[in-house]
Write an enzyme that holds these catalytic residues in place. Structure first.
Site, PDB file in Angstrom:
ATOM      1  N   ARG A  22       0.827  -1.205   0.000  1.00  0.00           N
ATOM      2  CA  ARG A  22       0.000   0.000   0.000  1.00  0.00           C
ATOM      3  C   ARG A  22       0.866   1.260   0.000  1.00  0.00           C
ATOM      4  O   ARG A  22       0.569   2.222  -0.710  1.00  0.00           O
ATOM      5  CB  ARG A  22      -0.971   0.013   1.189  1.00  0.00           C
ATOM      6  CG  ARG A  22      -2.063  -1.032   1.070  1.00  0.00           C
ATOM      7  CD  ARG A  22      -2.973  -1.044   2.278  1.00  0.00           C
ATOM      8  NE  ARG A  22      -2.178  -1.299   3.478  1.00  0.00           N
ATOM      9  CZ  ARG A  22      -2.423  -0.776   4.668  1.00  0.00           C
ATOM     10  NH1 ARG A  22      -3.432   0.047   4.859  1.00  0.00           N
ATOM     11  NH2 ARG A  22      -1.662  -1.074   5.696  1.00  0.00           N
ATOM     12  N   ASN A  40      -6.355  -2.680   2.364  1.00  0.00           N
ATOM     13  CA  ASN A  40      -6.359  -4.123   2.522  1.00  0.00           C
ATOM     14  C   ASN A  40      -7.798  -4.614   2.605  1.00  0.00           C
ATOM     15  O   ASN A  40      -8.636  -4.001   3.261  1.00  0.00           O
ATOM     16  CB  ASN A  40      -5.620  -4.530   3.802  1.00  0.00           C
ATOM     17  CG  ASN A  40      -4.128  -4.366   3.695  1.00  0.00           C
ATOM     18  OD1 ASN A  40      -3.561  -4.371   2.611  1.00  0.00           O
ATOM     19  ND2 ASN A  40      -3.475  -4.230   4.827  1.00  0.00           N
TER      20      ASN A  40
END
Length: 93
Positions: A22, A40
């Site tokens: 990320r 996520n």
């Protein structure tokens, strides 16, 4: 000619959680001037939502599939839609 503004939503499958994926995605998207987020999902995927010029979103998609990401990407599934314009910056969620 100005690039059309779009929203690209990508679901990234593979070993992409707990490996800095990320953060890496946010960095690449910010470099491209895109807005959105990477988050996520409970099933182990990462969802990436990016808004901006279509060419820049396509470039981010290429990077997600390009083999230089943290972890290991098995598959990226994308969906294209009109930009909503309701996001600022690029966040990790």
């Amino acid at each position: 000619m100005v690039d059309e503004r779009v929203r690209m939503t990508a679901w990234v499958h593979g070993r992409v959680q707990g490996v800095g994926f990320r953060w890496w995605t946010r960095s690449r998207a910010s470099e491209l001037g895109l807005r959105g987020w990477a988050s996520n999902l409970s099933d182990g995927r990462v969802e990436v939502v990016a808004e901006g010029p279509k060419g820049d979103c396509e470039r981010l998609l290429e990077l997600l599939r390009g083999g230089t990401t943290p972890g290991h990407v098995d598959l990226v599934v994308e969906r294209w839609s009109a930009a909503k314009g309701n996001v600022t910056g690029f966040a990790e969620r």
